[in-house]
Design a protein around this motif. Sequence first.
Motif, PDB file in Angstrom:
ATOM      1  N   LYS A 122      42.183  68.465  -2.040  1.00  0.00           N
ATOM      2  CA  LYS A 122      43.361  69.317  -1.829  1.00  0.00           C
ATOM      3  C   LYS A 122      43.632  69.542  -0.344  1.00  0.00           C
ATOM      4  N   LYS A 123      42.592  69.353   0.504  1.00  0.00           N
ATOM      5  CA  LYS A 123      42.717  69.558   1.944  1.00  0.00           C
ATOM      6  C   LYS A 123      41.945  68.465   2.666  1.00  0.00           C
ATOM      7  N   ASP A 124      42.355  68.182   3.909  1.00  0.00           N
ATOM      8  CA  ASP A 124      41.637  67.218   4.728  1.00  0.00           C
ATOM      9  C   ASP A 124      41.290  67.840   6.071  1.00  0.00           C
ATOM     10  N   LEU A 125      40.313  67.230   6.733  1.00  0.00           N
ATOM     11  CA  LEU A 125      39.795  67.731   8.001  1.00  0.00           C
ATOM     12  C   LEU A 125      40.011  66.721   9.117  1.00  0.00           C
ATOM     13  N   ILE A 126      40.401  67.212  10.296  1.00  0.00           N
ATOM     14  CA  ILE A 126      40.324  66.431  11.517  1.00  0.00           C
ATOM     15  C   ILE A 126      39.527  67.238  12.527  1.00  0.00           C
ATOM     16  N   VAL A 127      38.824  66.549  13.416  1.00  0.00           N
ATOM     17  CA  VAL A 127      38.085  67.213  14.488  1.00  0.00           C
ATOM     18  C   VAL A 127      38.627  66.702  15.815  1.00  0.00           C
ATOM     19  N   VAL A 128      38.895  67.630  16.716  1.00  0.00           N
ATOM     20  CA  VAL A 128      39.563  67.332  17.977  1.00  0.00           C
ATOM     21  C   VAL A 128      38.608  67.607  19.137  1.00  0.00           C
ATOM     22  N   ALA A 129      38.431  66.628  20.024  1.00  0.00           N
ATOM     23  CA  ALA A 129      37.534  66.774  21.165  1.00  0.00           C
ATOM     24  C   ALA A 129      38.244  66.373  22.448  1.00  0.00           C
ATOM     25  N   PHE A 130      37.945  67.072  23.527  1.00  0.00           N
ATOM     26  CA  PHE A 130      38.494  66.707  24.846  1.00  0.00           C
ATOM     27  C   PHE A 130      37.508  67.152  25.910  1.00  0.00           C
ATOM     28  N   ASP A 131      37.673  66.648  27.114  1.00  0.00           N
ATOM     29  CA  ASP A 131      36.789  66.986  28.220  1.00  0.00           C
ATOM     30  C   ASP A 131      37.163  68.334  28.827  1.00  0.00           C
ATOM     31  N   HIS A 132      36.131  69.148  29.122  1.00  0.00           N
ATOM     32  CA  HIS A 132      36.364  70.347  29.923  1.00  0.00           C
ATOM     33  C   HIS A 132      36.887  69.943  31.301  1.00  0.00           C
ATOM     34  N   ARG A 133      37.483  70.884  32.008  1.00  0.00           N
ATOM     35  CA  ARG A 133      37.817  70.663  33.411  1.00  0.00           C
ATOM     36  C   ARG A 133      36.553  70.268  34.178  1.00  0.00           C
ATOM     37  N   ASN A 134      36.734  69.365  35.148  1.00  0.00           N
ATOM     38  CA  ASN A 134      35.645  68.870  36.000  1.00  0.00           C
ATOM     39  C   ASN A 134      34.502  68.239  35.210  1.00  0.00           C
ATOM     40  N   HIS A 135      34.839  67.621  34.082  1.00  0.00           N
ATOM     41  CA  HIS A 135      33.865  66.895  33.261  1.00  0.00           C
ATOM     42  C   HIS A 135      34.521  65.615  32.739  1.00  0.00           C
ATOM     43  N   GLY A 136      33.676  64.624  32.457  1.00  0.00           N
ATOM     44  CA  GLY A 136      34.180  63.400  31.835  1.00  0.00           C
ATOM     45  C   GLY A 136      35.306  62.759  32.627  1.00  0.00           C
ATOM     46  N   THR A 137      36.405  62.493  31.970  1.00  0.00           N
ATOM     47  CA  THR A 137      37.556  61.859  32.627  1.00  0.00           C
ATOM     48  C   THR A 137      38.255  62.800  33.603  1.00  0.00           C
ATOM     49  N   ARG A 138      37.888  64.087  33.582  1.00  0.00           N
ATOM     50  CA  ARG A 138      38.524  65.074  34.469  1.00  0.00           C
ATOM     51  C   ARG A 138      37.600  65.472  35.621  1.00  0.00           C
ATOM     52  N   LEU A 139      36.512  64.735  35.798  1.00  0.00           N
ATOM     53  CA  LEU A 139      35.533  65.079  36.831  1.00  0.00           C
ATOM     54  C   LEU A 139      36.129  64.937  38.229  1.00  0.00           C
ATOM     55  N   VAL A 140      35.950  65.973  39.039  1.00  0.00           N
ATOM     56  CA  VAL A 140      36.393  65.967  40.428  1.00  0.00           C
ATOM     57  C   VAL A 140      35.197  66.076  41.371  1.00  0.00           C
ATOM     58  N   ASP A 141      34.298  67.020  41.087  1.00  0.00           N
ATOM     59  CA  ASP A 141      33.143  67.250  41.959  1.00  0.00           C
ATOM     60  C   ASP A 141      31.968  67.728  41.106  1.00  0.00           C
ATOM     61  N   GLN A 142      30.998  66.850  40.886  1.00  0.00           N
ATOM     62  CA  GLN A 142      29.857  67.178  40.028  1.00  0.00           C
ATOM     63  C   GLN A 142      29.049  68.350  40.573  1.00  0.00           C
ATOM     64  N   GLN A 143      29.002  68.494  41.915  1.00  0.00           N
ATOM     65  CA  GLN A 143      28.236  69.590  42.519  1.00  0.00           C
ATOM     66  C   GLN A 143      28.689  70.946  41.998  1.00  0.00           C
ATOM     67  N   ARG A 144      29.981  71.053  41.678  1.00  0.00           N
ATOM     68  CA  ARG A 144      30.531  72.338  41.239  1.00  0.00           C
ATOM     69  C   ARG A 144      30.163  72.674  39.790  1.00  0.00           C
ATOM     70  N   ASN A 145      29.460  71.776  39.128  1.00  0.00           N
ATOM     71  CA  ASN A 145      28.947  72.066  37.789  1.00  0.00           C
ATOM     72  C   ASN A 145      27.502  72.577  37.822  1.00  0.00           C
ATOM     73  N   PHE A 146      26.887  72.537  39.018  1.00  0.00           N
ATOM     74  CA  PHE A 146      25.510  73.008  39.148  1.00  0.00           C
ATOM     75  C   PHE A 146      25.463  74.532  39.208  1.00  0.00           C
ATOM     76  N   SER A 147      24.259  75.064  39.032  1.00  0.00           N
ATOM     77  CA  SER A 147      24.006  76.499  39.140  1.00  0.00           C
ATOM     78  C   SER A 147      23.477  76.804  40.541  1.00  0.00           C
ATOM     79  N   TRP A 148      22.921  78.000  40.711  1.00  0.00           N
ATOM     80  CA  TRP A 148      22.258  78.332  41.968  1.00  0.00           C
ATOM     81  C   TRP A 148      20.895  77.665  41.998  1.00  0.00           C
TER      82      TRP A 148
END
Length: 292
Positions: A71-97
């Motif tokens: 009676k129902k169907d499912l789709i799952v949707v995925a995308f890259d966070h900002r500054n990750h994957g295809t949207r990566l600009v600067d990996q250093q900014r994903n680090f912690s202290w």
Amino acid sequence: MELAKQTLLIGGLLVDVYSHPTLSSNSSSTNPIHALFFLHGRFGSAQHKGVVGTVKVIFDECYAGVGGERKKDLIVVAFDHRNHGTRLVDQQRNFSWSKDPAKNNDQHAVDMYTIQSGSAEDVSFLINHLPSFLYPSGERTIVEWGIGGVSLGGHSTWIALSREPRLTLGIPIIGCPDYTKLISQRAASSDIPFSPPYFPVSFQTYVGTHDPAQVAYRAKDASNPFFGKKVLVLSGKEDKLVPWVASAEFVEGLEVGEEGVKRVLVEEGAGHECTRVMQKEAGVFVREWLGL
């Protein structure tokens, strides 16, 4: 079983849409669609094996042993966070202290929250526009929206649930709804003061006003953005990066009402990881959402 995957470009954002093979092969079906966003963790991407693996478990759970007409169907949707994957600009900014200059990011507190809240905004953007790209001739109708995510994606799940009324289901996995509590503990363990420039006053004001922990989450009426929603909280009891203690007060006090569902699993022996048990629980929860 190999899932069907379609990649769409929506407003410059690459979006992966997963479906069961029977959905793509049965073009004549008009079953309503439930769409579940699933967000990856820090340093990951929409293509990460943990994302793909969890998505597969969810589909296996939802489609296994379901006989007769669906009676129902499912789709799952995925995308890259900002500054990750295809949207990566600067990996250093994903680090912690860190004491190691090569791994240190003084702006960790602000960087992480802007990524989390940015992904929540992306979810609302995609709820607005995904149907036009996926079903341009009105072939199917998405009738309900849900969201789940791991770690960074779990944090975003909490934010999106608190801000987007069209989301009716949420599955935060090793995520935290109280950013101030989480990040202040992390700062203290790194000898970082909870003050500017690490925590700008304007940032503290924003989080103190907009974070999920600041909304009326205990209220038993429509002032509570979680009221009536279905929420499955999955965490590891031995998680050191996102310790359960940072989430416990919020989750225990969270009110979803009689029409909502609140289910909590703090898995014994699990650390900062999405375990097989958590994947299975997520699949069962989505199956129930579909009414199967």
